[in-house]
Design an enzyme around this catalytic site. Structure first.
Site, PDB file in Angstrom:
ATOM      1  N   GLY A 198      36.117   5.919 -14.814  1.00  0.00           N
ATOM      2  CA  GLY A 198      36.608   4.881 -13.912  1.00  0.00           C
ATOM      3  C   GLY A 198      37.318   3.730 -14.614  1.00  0.00           C
ATOM      4  CG  HIS A 199      35.977   1.910 -18.507  1.00  0.00           C
ATOM      5  ND1 HIS A 199      36.514   1.365 -19.645  1.00  0.00           N
ATOM      6  CD2 HIS A 199      35.281   2.991 -18.920  1.00  0.00           C
ATOM      7  CE1 HIS A 199      36.143   2.077 -20.697  1.00  0.00           C
ATOM      8  NE2 HIS A 199      35.387   3.074 -20.282  1.00  0.00           N
ATOM      9  CB  CYS A 254      34.138   1.459 -37.130  1.00  0.00           C
ATOM     10  SG  CYS A 254      33.167   1.114 -38.590  1.00  0.00           S
ATOM     11  CG  ASN A 301      41.355   8.466 -27.359  1.00  0.00           C
ATOM     12  OD1 ASN A 301      41.317   9.696 -27.505  1.00  0.00           O
ATOM     13  ND2 ASN A 301      40.676   7.641 -28.114  1.00  0.00           N
ATOM     14  CD  GLN A 335      42.950   6.812 -22.589  1.00  0.00           C
ATOM     15  OE1 GLN A 335      43.830   6.280 -21.902  1.00  0.00           O
ATOM     16  NE2 GLN A 335      41.946   6.121 -23.091  1.00  0.00           N
TER      17      GLN A 335
HETATM   18  C1  LIG Z   1      37.459   6.196 -22.947  1.00  0.00           C
HETATM   19  C2  LIG Z   1      37.437   7.641 -23.215  1.00  0.00           C
HETATM   20  C3  LIG Z   1      36.259   8.402 -23.067  1.00  0.00           C
HETATM   21  C4  LIG Z   1      34.930   7.761 -22.751  1.00  0.00           C
HETATM   22  O1  LIG Z   1      34.839   7.289 -21.443  1.00  0.00           O
HETATM   23  P1  LIG Z   1      33.720   6.188 -21.084  1.00  0.00           P
HETATM   24  O2  LIG Z   1      33.808   6.083 -19.596  1.00  0.00           O
HETATM   25  O3  LIG Z   1      34.113   4.941 -21.792  1.00  0.00           O
HETATM   26  O4  LIG Z   1      32.403   6.735 -21.539  1.00  0.00           O
HETATM   27  C5  LIG Z   1      36.322   9.750 -23.274  1.00  0.00           C
HETATM   28  N1  LIG Z   1      37.479  10.353 -23.604  1.00  0.00           N
HETATM   29  C6  LIG Z   1      38.623   9.673 -23.757  1.00  0.00           C
HETATM   30  C7  LIG Z   1      39.874  10.408 -24.105  1.00  0.00           C
HETATM   31  C8  LIG Z   1      38.640   8.297 -23.575  1.00  0.00           C
HETATM   32  O5  LIG Z   1      39.773   7.619 -23.764  1.00  0.00           O
END
Ligand SMILES: *Cc1c(COP(=O)(O)O)cnc(C)c1O
Length: 404
Positions: A200-201, A325, A151, A179
């Site tokens: 999802g987001h 952080c 990410n 990702q």
């Molecule tokens: C955003 C992210 C998560 C966490 O997903 P959430 O739906 O925000 O709990 C886990 N792994 C990676 C690589 C991410 O980028």
């Protein structure tokens, strides 16, 4: 000033199609999918449609998709549920030092409870070495967890090769594909991965919804208890609107994936070339030859990354610091630290990440605004030999921490 949003690895705006599709499930179609009456059946049908849509994007069968509350829950469930199931065979797990905290903190939890974990190092480009993976395998190794794409840097890992190693040794394989989903092709018929975390987001659906792909025949202990939802594997009343949103996003992306991949890759090249032309001393972090099409992690020598973020925010550019952080790491990114990025570059990193909505005009606008911010900060900056980590400010770091 209009905001130029270049932080899509942290979260994405809802796709317009998703917004339209989910609203009725907050309003008139509010039934509980566990109920037998008509409103309940309507919600249940919507969930099964979404399950098929998510499955189709990764080449899975609908029964292999378990809906969760997001990527974090999927990672926790995959790791801790597997380790509990496989406990009689062993308690050793192999992962990488650059995973998302949802994986790393689950590993630490496992260690606190008597399990053992090997963290594979990465090289200067952020890549793992398959020989080191082979060497880490022990008789009691029961699980390998390697993310599909990082990410922070966008580095894509050699997932097919990792899966092949796991298969050859008869070890279960999980990948955090949060990702990678919607950015690069994922096909679980081709890649022998047993468990895959999705969120999802990060793909234009709401926050608070995710999924875990569980390959048929993979036994896993439930992580939440309290009901018979999701085949008894994930208790709790379904987040129907979120599920519909995730299905709709997957359905929208599937026919557009290759085209979007190319579009974003071209935009990212424009962005990188434009920044290099204005700030020639910029350094890209992460393997540029094996990378997501949307992620650019840059270090601006002699500029403090968080100062740059604040400066960019003042001119309407939303980016992210490469560093989160995290406890005990003095604000430095654990990913860049694991890559051995030297001190000054470590504290001067900024991540720009594109999304489906990012336009060429926005890239051009960013290129117009960014050089002045960099120039101003460079004129204020300290001599190159000063250790910037001495100037870490925990308060600012926590305010700016990105929780992706
Ligand atoms: C955003 C992210 C998560 C966490 O997903 P959430 O739906 O925000 O709990 C886990 N792994 C990676 C690589 C991410 O980028």
């Amino acid at each position: 000033m209009d905001c130029l949003y270049f932080d899509n690895n942290a979260t994405t705006p809802l796709l317009p199609q998703v917004r339209d599709a989910i609203w009725p499930y907050f309003a008139e179609h509010f039934g509980n999918p566990a109920s037998l009456h008509q409103p309940g059946r309507r919600a249940r049908t919507a969930i099964e449609t979404a399950r098929a849509q998510v499955a189709a994007l990764i080449g899975a069968e609908p029964e292999e998709i378990i809906f969760t509350a997001g990527g974090t829950e999927s990672d926790n469930f995959a790791l801790l549920g597997s380790l509990e199931t496989l406990r009689p065979q062993g308690r050793h797990l192999i992962t990488t030092s650059v995973e998302h905290l949802a994986v790393l903190d689950s590993c630490r939890y496992h260690e606190r409870h008597g399990g053992s974990v090997s963290y594979l190092p990465v090289d200067a480009s952020g890549q793992i070495d398959l020989a080191e993976l082979e060497a880490a395998i022990r008789p009691d190794t029961v699980l390998i967890s390697v993310m599909w794409a990082n990410n922070e840097t966008g580095v894509l890992f050699p997932i097919d090769a990792v899966a092949a190693v796991a298969r050859r040794h008869g070890i279960r394989f999980h990948s955090d594909a949060v990702q990678a989903l919607g950015k690069v092709p994922i096909d679980v018929r081709r890649t022998p991965v047993d468990l895959l975390s999705l969120s999802g987001h990060k793909i234009g659906a709401p926050k608070g919804i995710g999924a875990l792909f569980v390959r048929r025949g993979t036994a896993i202990c439930p992580y939440l208890h309290g009901g018979h939802q999701e085949g008894g594997l994930r208790a709790g009343t379904h987040h129907v609107a979120g599920i519909v949103g995730m299905g709709t996003a997957c359905d929208w992306i599937r026919p557009r994936l290759c085209q979007e991949n190319e579009r974003q890759r071209a935009l990212l090249r424009q962005l990188e070339d434009g920044i290099r032309a204005a700030v020639p001393e910029v350094v890209r972090n992460g393997d540029p030859h094996s990378c997501l099409p949307n992620t650019l992690n840059l270090s601006f020598p002699q500029i403090e990354g968080e100062g740059l973020l604040l400066g960019l925010d003042l001119v309407g550019i939303a980016a992210s610091s490469g560093s989160a952080c995290t406890s005990g790491s003095a604000g430095a990114s654990h990913v860049l630290s694991a890559m051995g990025v030297p001190g000054a570059r470590l504290h001067s990193s900024v991540r720009l990440s594109l999304g489906y909505q990012t336009s060429e005009a926005e890239v051009a606008a960013l290129l117009q605004r960014l050089p002045a911010v960099v120039g101003r900060l460079q004129s204020l900056s300290l001599p190159a030999d000063v250790d910037l980590s001495l100037f870490d400010c925990p308060v600012i770091e926590c305010l700016l921490a990105d929780h992706d």
